[in-house]
Design an enzyme around this catalytic site. Structure first.
Site, mmCIF file in Angstrom:
data_model
loop_
_atom_site.group_PDB
_atom_site.id
_atom_site.type_symbol
_atom_site.label_atom_id
_atom_site.label_comp_id
_atom_site.label_asym_id
_atom_site.label_seq_id
_atom_site.Cartn_x
_atom_site.Cartn_y
_atom_site.Cartn_z
ATOM 1 N N HIS A 93 -40.309 17.392 76.833
ATOM 2 C CA HIS A 93 -39.929 17.282 78.423
ATOM 3 C C HIS A 93 -38.844 16.910 79.612
ATOM 4 C CE1 HIS A 93 -40.680 13.191 77.507
ATOM 5 N NE2 HIS A 93 -40.560 12.258 79.011
ATOM 6 N N LEU A 139 -34.249 20.861 80.033
ATOM 7 C CA LEU A 139 -34.888 22.324 80.638
ATOM 8 C C LEU A 139 -35.824 22.837 81.021
ATOM 9 C CD1 LEU A 139 -32.658 23.820 83.407
ATOM 10 C CD2 LEU A 139 -32.170 24.809 81.864
ATOM 11 N N SER A 166 -33.854 30.581 71.421
ATOM 12 C CA SER A 166 -32.626 31.385 71.812
ATOM 13 C C SER A 166 -32.277 32.972 71.622
ATOM 14 C CB SER A 166 -31.423 30.598 72.150
ATOM 15 O OG SER A 166 -30.053 31.284 72.096
ATOM 16 N N SER A 167 -31.891 33.403 72.967
ATOM 17 C CA SER A 167 -31.167 34.755 71.928
ATOM 18 C C SER A 167 -29.763 35.093 71.578
ATOM 19 C CB SER A 167 -30.532 35.420 73.763
ATOM 20 O OG SER A 167 -29.389 34.496 74.297
ATOM 21 N N CYS A 168 -29.327 33.936 71.527
ATOM 22 C CA CYS A 168 -28.402 33.348 70.405
ATOM 23 C C CYS A 168 -28.598 34.013 69.220
ATOM 24 C CB CYS A 168 -27.544 32.413 70.370
ATOM 25 S SG CYS A 168 -28.314 31.114 69.851
ATOM 26 N N TYR A 188 -26.000 27.252 66.161
ATOM 27 C CA TYR A 188 -26.891 26.862 66.894
ATOM 28 C C TYR A 188 -28.216 28.061 66.321
ATOM 29 C CZ TYR A 188 -30.375 26.647 70.830
ATOM 30 O OH TYR A 188 -31.432 26.097 71.675
ATOM 31 N N LYS A 213 -31.999 27.777 64.464
ATOM 32 C CA LYS A 213 -32.565 28.841 65.347
ATOM 33 C C LYS A 213 -33.751 29.965 64.610
ATOM 34 C CE LYS A 213 -33.684 26.299 68.967
ATOM 35 N NZ LYS A 213 -34.516 24.869 69.107
ATOM 36 N N HIS A 248 -23.458 25.718 79.957
ATOM 37 C CA HIS A 248 -23.402 26.617 80.564
ATOM 38 C C HIS A 248 -22.879 27.198 81.740
ATOM 39 C CE1 HIS A 248 -27.545 26.515 77.414
ATOM 40 N NE2 HIS A 248 -26.083 26.936 76.945
#
Length: 313
Positions: free
Chosen positions: A12, A15, A108-110, A137, A141, A180
């Site tokens: 929490h 971001l 994540s989009s990665c 990473y 994910k 980032h």
């Protein structure tokens, strides 16, 4: 979700997690379980199991993760894969074990191949090699997505997954090396303006294209999915539009009011050439992003100005 339900937001203070909390509170969900790392170490199986046994949350938003940009992923590959695998394994398993009604795993989009078709549909997962600068990473994910699918198939656990595009907004990390691209550029331009510099150096060529989602849009989307979606397939969360890094830098320069030049450090890597999400699945469910990029950058810059002293330590 019932307004009296216990809702645990893991991560929490991050971001994404902070945005989830704000979205829940705006919708009058106030029975929130929030724990810091000092209170519950999510990499510890025993600590996580004890927390779930004691609190028995009804709903779980799993937004806790070790995150960072290209430099951080390259510098700390062991930590990125180890810590993320541990966090998600412990939380998903304990949530199922102790009777949570539903869990949302944030990816994540990665996760997508480096040369995935653009925009990237959910179906292109595992169809090609990953971007080498963040594969540690990404692998973690992907394992989280598959764990949610496996627990749904074997145990009937209502675990769903959402894959956000690049996030920005209040609460971001503005470290010059480990953050980032957007927060790093905001800080660079602001400090260059304060010093009266004649230029700001941008990493790479500036040609890669990136999609940016305001984190409060993400928070709203995740609460929407928790209330309206239940399926094995994960869901992309984005805006469906992108800009070049150069265009982003010029927008930030304009918002900050820096009047100098933008130069390039071509020794730094670009990363993936393009990462645009296909958000048709989410759109078909009835949700769409509402915060425009310029307005979002302005808000993020205001937040940075108000909180910048913490980033100088």
């Amino acid at each position: 979700m019932d307004f009296a339900a216990k809702i645990y937001v893991a991560g929490h203070r991050g971001l994404a997690g902070g945005a989830i909390v704000r979205s829940l509170q705006r919708k009058s969900f106030n029975n929130l379980l929030l724990r810091t790392h000092a209170e519950v170490d999510l990499t510890s199986q025993g600590a996580v199991d004890a927390f779930f046994a004691a609190e028995k949350p009804d709903y779980v938003f799993l937004a806790a993760a070790k995150v960072g940009g290209i430099h951080a992923n390259n510098a700390y590959p062991a930590e990125f894969i180890r810590d993320n695998l541990a966090i998600q394994t412990n939380v998903i398993h304990s949530a199922w074990k102790h009777g949570a009604k539903k869990l949302l795993f944030l990816g994540s989009s990665c996760i997508y191949p480096k040369l995935a078709p653009q925009p990237m549909p959910e179906s292109c997962l595992l169809t090609g090699p990953l971007e080498p600068t963040n594969e540690w990473y990404a692998v973690a994910k992907i394992a989280g997505i598959k764990m949610c699918q496996a627990y749904r198939r074997q145990y009937g656990f209502d675990a769903i997954s959402a894959m956000p595009t690049n996030l920005y907004g209040p609460g971001d990390n503005f470290h010059l090396e480990n953050s980032h691209v957007m927060p790093a550029l905001i800080r660079k331009f602001h400090e260059a303006k304060e010093r009266g510099d004649s230029e700001v150096v941008m990493w790479g060529t500036g040609t890669p294209r990136r999609e940016f989602l305001h984190v409060d849009d993400l928070g709203d989307a995740l609460v929407f999915l928790m209330e309206n979606y239940s399926d094995e397939e994960f869901v992309n969360v984005g805006v469906g539009d992108d800009v070049t890094i150069r265009e982003l830098a010029e927008l930030i320069r304009d918002v900050v009011g820096f009047e100098g030049a933008i130069t390039q450090d071509l020794s730094k890597p670009d990363g993936t050439p393009r990462k645009l999400m296909d958000v048709s699945r989410l759109t078909s469910l009835g949700w769409k992003a509402r915060i425009g990029l310029r307005d979002g950058v302005r808000e993020t810059y205001r937040w940075f100005i108000e909180n910048q002293e913490r980033f100088r330590r």
